[in-house]
Design a protein around this motif. Structure first.
Motif, PDB file in Angstrom:
ATOM      1  N   UNK A 267       0.846  -1.195   0.000  1.00 40.33           N
ATOM      2  CA  UNK A 267       0.000   0.000   0.000  1.00 40.33           C
ATOM      3  C   UNK A 267       0.881   1.245   0.000  1.00 40.33           C
ATOM      4  N   UNK A 268       0.481   2.235  -0.786  1.00 42.09           N
ATOM      5  CA  UNK A 268       1.191   3.514  -0.817  1.00 42.09           C
ATOM      6  C   UNK A 268       0.368   4.531  -0.028  1.00 42.09           C
ATOM      7  N   UNK A 269       0.873   4.957   1.105  1.00 42.50           N
ATOM      8  CA  UNK A 269       0.155   5.920   1.943  1.00 42.50           C
ATOM      9  C   UNK A 269       0.221   7.297   1.293  1.00 42.50           C
ATOM     10  N   UNK A 270      -0.943   7.927   1.087  1.00 42.35           N
ATOM     11  CA  UNK A 270      -0.988   9.231   0.414  1.00 42.35           C
ATOM     12  C   UNK A 270      -1.551  10.333   1.305  1.00 42.35           C
ATOM     13  N   UNK A 276      -6.409   7.762  10.918  1.00 44.35           N
ATOM     14  CA  UNK A 276      -6.623   6.862   9.795  1.00 44.35           C
ATOM     15  C   UNK A 276      -5.705   7.225   8.633  1.00 44.35           C
ATOM     16  N   UNK A 277      -5.169   6.197   7.995  1.00 39.79           N
ATOM     17  CA  UNK A 277      -4.340   6.403   6.824  1.00 39.79           C
ATOM     18  C   UNK A 277      -5.177   6.251   5.555  1.00 39.79           C
ATOM     19  N   UNK A 278      -4.871   7.060   4.568  1.00 40.49           N
ATOM     20  CA  UNK A 278      -5.438   6.895   3.222  1.00 40.49           C
ATOM     21  C   UNK A 278      -4.325   6.343   2.352  1.00 40.49           C
ATOM     22  N   UNK A 300     -13.456  -7.620   5.760  1.00 39.85           N
ATOM     23  CA  UNK A 300     -13.498  -8.756   6.674  1.00 39.85           C
ATOM     24  C   UNK A 300     -12.096  -9.236   7.035  1.00 39.85           C
ATOM     25  N   UNK A 301     -11.191  -9.273   6.035  1.00 37.17           N
ATOM     26  CA  UNK A 301      -9.862  -9.834   6.270  1.00 37.17           C
ATOM     27  C   UNK A 301      -8.934  -8.860   6.991  1.00 37.17           C
ATOM     28  N   UNK A 302      -9.024  -7.584   6.659  1.00 36.76           N
ATOM     29  CA  UNK A 302      -8.067  -6.618   7.214  1.00 36.76           C
ATOM     30  C   UNK A 302      -8.737  -5.420   7.873  1.00 36.76           C
ATOM     31  N   UNK A 303     -10.088  -5.414   7.951  1.00 38.01           N
ATOM     32  CA  UNK A 303     -10.837  -4.300   8.548  1.00 38.01           C
ATOM     33  C   UNK A 303     -10.506  -2.968   7.846  1.00 38.01           C
ATOM     34  N   UNK A 304     -10.335  -3.033   6.534  1.00 33.65           N
ATOM     35  CA  UNK A 304     -10.006  -1.850   5.744  1.00 33.65           C
ATOM     36  C   UNK A 304     -11.173  -1.528   4.824  1.00 33.65           C
ATOM     37  N   UNK A 330      -6.782   0.381  -5.854  1.00 36.57           N
ATOM     38  CA  UNK A 330      -7.768   0.571  -4.793  1.00 36.57           C
ATOM     39  C   UNK A 330      -7.359   1.741  -3.904  1.00 36.57           C
ATOM     40  N   UNK A 331      -8.335   2.568  -3.528  1.00 28.31           N
ATOM     41  CA  UNK A 331      -8.116   3.632  -2.558  1.00 28.31           C
ATOM     42  C   UNK A 331      -8.701   3.149  -1.238  1.00 28.31           C
ATOM     43  N   UNK A 332      -7.853   3.050  -0.203  1.00 31.32           N
ATOM     44  CA  UNK A 332      -8.216   2.418   1.056  1.00 31.32           C
ATOM     45  C   UNK A 332      -8.128   3.399   2.222  1.00 31.32           C
ATOM     46  N   UNK A 333      -8.908   3.129   3.265  1.00 28.97           N
ATOM     47  CA  UNK A 333      -8.830   3.872   4.526  1.00 28.97           C
ATOM     48  C   UNK A 333      -8.728   2.866   5.655  1.00 28.97           C
ATOM     49  N   UNK A 334      -7.722   3.023   6.497  1.00 30.26           N
ATOM     50  CA  UNK A 334      -7.564   2.123   7.630  1.00 30.26           C
ATOM     51  C   UNK A 334      -6.531   2.656   8.605  1.00 30.26           C
ATOM     52  N   UNK A 335      -6.408   1.992   9.733  1.00 29.72           N
ATOM     53  CA  UNK A 335      -5.416   2.385  10.732  1.00 29.72           C
ATOM     54  C   UNK A 335      -4.036   1.848  10.356  1.00 29.72           C
ATOM     55  N   UNK A 336      -3.028   2.359  11.035  1.00 24.81           N
ATOM     56  CA  UNK A 336      -1.649   1.983  10.711  1.00 24.81           C
ATOM     57  C   UNK A 336      -1.454   0.477  10.740  1.00 24.81           C
ATOM     58  N   UNK A 337      -1.954  -0.167  11.804  1.00 24.69           N
ATOM     59  CA  UNK A 337      -1.739  -1.603  11.923  1.00 24.69           C
ATOM     60  C   UNK A 337      -2.523  -2.384  10.874  1.00 24.69           C
ATOM     61  N   UNK A 338      -3.670  -1.849  10.443  1.00 21.98           N
ATOM     62  CA  UNK A 338      -4.449  -2.521   9.411  1.00 21.98           C
ATOM     63  C   UNK A 338      -3.749  -2.453   8.052  1.00 21.98           C
TER      64      UNK A 338
END
Length: 569
Positions: A267-270, A276-278, A300-304, A330-338
């Motif tokens: 994942x590339x954090x933008x 929350x990270x995008x 379900x798998x990564x809570x993202x 894919x554009x994702x939103x999740x926490x650092x650990x996710x």
């Protein structure tokens, strides 16, 4: 009447105008002298040759009638010398009255007067009582987009333009403009800078330094955002009083470098929304390719959460049945650990360790090269100008001097094996050409391109670019994030993150009932309420007054949402 008098006063106050009027008066004196001389000659010829007696007024009348080519014929010469004189008066009249006089009048009076009217149209100060406004120091590529965003947020704003003529044209185009020198104390006094919300210094580095020093005399505490073309200018601008310094060329290169495919799939954090990270996840060479969003079950798998899908440079809304291709991102939103957990799952895929190919060794290309190498990614750079080879320095593992449109140069630089190509030249036409060329030579390569002018976005995308970002868009997003004290999230060209307060008319209604996505095209990615950020928003999420929706989409979609809220949803 008062306006006309003020215009004439301003018109006559300029030195060049006074010189023009002097030239016009001199011509009129010369013309009057010619007419007077013809009148005397007419009288002499009529008395001595024609044996006719006419008054001096009749002589003046005849001269004007002949010179203007009216030719009434009530007074005529019968002798040859008289008729020759008539021809001379007629020809000189055509030249002096019908040709030169209109030209001289337009050139030395009418055109300068029109120009003075244009100059007079631009205001010299802001309306009395103006507060909380943004001052933009130059009309450049960033200013139009920034003005559009400021209008959406109902923030008053003014552009400073030193040239009164250019300021008048901007005023006619509906741009809030004030004419004045950007490094003059008087200009910022008239702009009421001490009551402003922000000053945006977007000129050259040396001028920005002067702007900052001057502005600090009037407004010691007003935030100043300055652009730095050179990284070396950052310290100087900060020392002169700039609150924030934006090295946009360097940041553009870093943003482009963040969009490449290289090494392992990850994942590339933008950007970031609070905790929350995008991030963006290229699907290329992963098991996600060929599956639908419902089938991959990332939540379900990564809570993202998936908030969007890039398809060949266009952000598509999330639909459960959307089938992902090798070019999808894919554009994702999740926490650092996710995000970290997802990276662990994907680390075994897409292991292309070949260098990324950067075309163009200017400021953006060098910044992209440095950013990639800091990530441990190899870089091969092609630059046409040999003089830039020394500046490239540590920006690339290997530099190839030559034309990127040369297939042999591209082959030597490693296009056949490169996972991604960065197009960083400052010329949009060149980037478009290179996008077509690279896409034809290697259809599965990821193409990331910069652009200079917004009008060329579609051309570069049609040429095959997977991601496009402009200097202007990055500048607008950077300034707005500072102005609104929000996180900088650069999603892509024409796509932005918006914070929208929920109006009282939607209190208690669900997202499904408001149909925000269907009616505007915006994607709601989160909601902030009572200090908490809720990211698991869905059709059943209930809205409440005081909450803030975090959405992504275009400026037009944001405007549509404003109209929707104004109409009660």
């Amino acid at each position: 009447m008062k306006f006309v008098v003020s215009q004439l006063a301003y018109f006559l106050s300029e030195g060049q105008v006074r010189r023009n009027i002097k030239a016009l008066v001199q011509y009129l004196i010369f013309l009057g002298g010619v007419i007077l001389a013809y009148t005397v000659i007419f009288h002499v010829l009529m008395v001595t040759v024609e044996q006719q007696d006419h008054s001096w007024l009749s002589g003046l009348y005849w001269v004007l009638v002949v010179m203007s080519t009216l030719g009434f014929g009530d007074i005529t010469f019968q002798s040859d010398i008289g008729r020759v004189f008539s021809v001379v008066v007629l020809v000189s009249g055509i030249i002096l009255l019908l040709v030169l006089l209109p030209f001289v009048f337009i050139r030395f009076f009418y055109a300068p007067w029109l120009e003075a009217r244009v100059r007079m149209r631009a205001p010299r100060d802001v309306p009395r009582g103006t507060t909380g406004h943004v001052v933009i120091c130059r009309w450049d590529s960033i200013a139009p987009g920034l003005l559009e965003r400021l209008r959406l947020h109902h923030i008053p704003h003014f552009v400073v333009e030193p040239d009164p003529s250019a300021a008048g044209r901007l005023f006619d185009d509906g741009v809030p403009v004030v004419t004045g020198e950007v490094d003059a104390v008087d200009t910022y006094e008239k702009l009421r800078l001490q009551d402003a919300r922000l000053l945006f210094a977007n000129a050259e580095d040396t001028t920005n330094t002067s702007i900052t020093l001057t502005a600090r005399e009037i407004a010691p505490t007003v935030p100043i955002v300055s652009i730095a073309a050179s990284v070396d200018s950052i310290d100087v601008l900060q020392l002169s009083g700039s609150t924030h310094v934006l090295p946009l060329a360097q940041r553009l290169g870093e943003q482009l470098a963040n969009r490449v495919n290289a090494g392992h799939a990850r994942c590339h954090v933008i950007g970031r929304f609070h905790d929350l990270l995008v991030a963006e996840l290229p699907v290329h060479n992963t098991p996600l390719s060929g599956q639908t969003i419902r089938q991959i079950r990332l939540r379900e798998h990564a809570r993202i959460n998936i908030i969007g899908v890039w398809e060949r440079g266009r952000l598509m809304p999330v639909h459960a049945n959307h089938t992902l291709s090798h070019s999808s991102v894919l554009v994702l939103v999740g926490k650092d650990e996710q995000i970290a957990r997802l990276d662990e799952l994907l680390v075994i895929y897409d292991t292309n360790e070949n260098p990324v190919l950067v075309l163009g060794g200017g400021k953006v290309g060098r910044a992209a090269g440095h950013a990639l190498r800091r990530q441990g990614i190899g870089v091969h750079l092609i630059e046409k100008n040999p003089a830039l080879q020394e500046r490239i320095g540590e920006a690339a593992d290997q530099v190839f001097i030559g034309d990127a449109a040369d297939r042999q140069i591209l082959s030597r630089a490693g296009l056949d094996d490169a996972p991604s190509v960065l197009l960083t030249t400052h010329d949009d036409a060149t980037n478009t050409y290179l996008a077509i060329y690279c896409r034809r030579l290697k259809p599965d390569v990821r193409l990331v391109s910069r652009i200079t002018h917004d009008r060329n976005v579609e051309a570069v995308l049609r040429a095959g670019a997977d991601f496009v970002l402009s200097y202007a868009t990055l500048g607008v997003n950077s300034v707005m994030s500072i102005l609104l004290d929000s996180e900088l999230v650069v999603l892509g060209e024409g796509i932005e993150a918006f914070h929208v307060d929920v109006p009282a008319s939607l209190n208690g209604r669900t997202l499904a009932e408001t149909a925000i996505g269907a009616k505007t095209g915006l994607t709601v990615v989160a909601m902030r309420h009572n200090g908490r950020l809720e990211t698991t928003v869905g059709p059943g999420t209930q809205l409440s007054t005081g909450a803030t929706l975090i959405t992504i989409g275009s400026t037009e979609q944001r405007r549509a949402l404003t109209e929707l809220f104004a109409n009660g949803g």
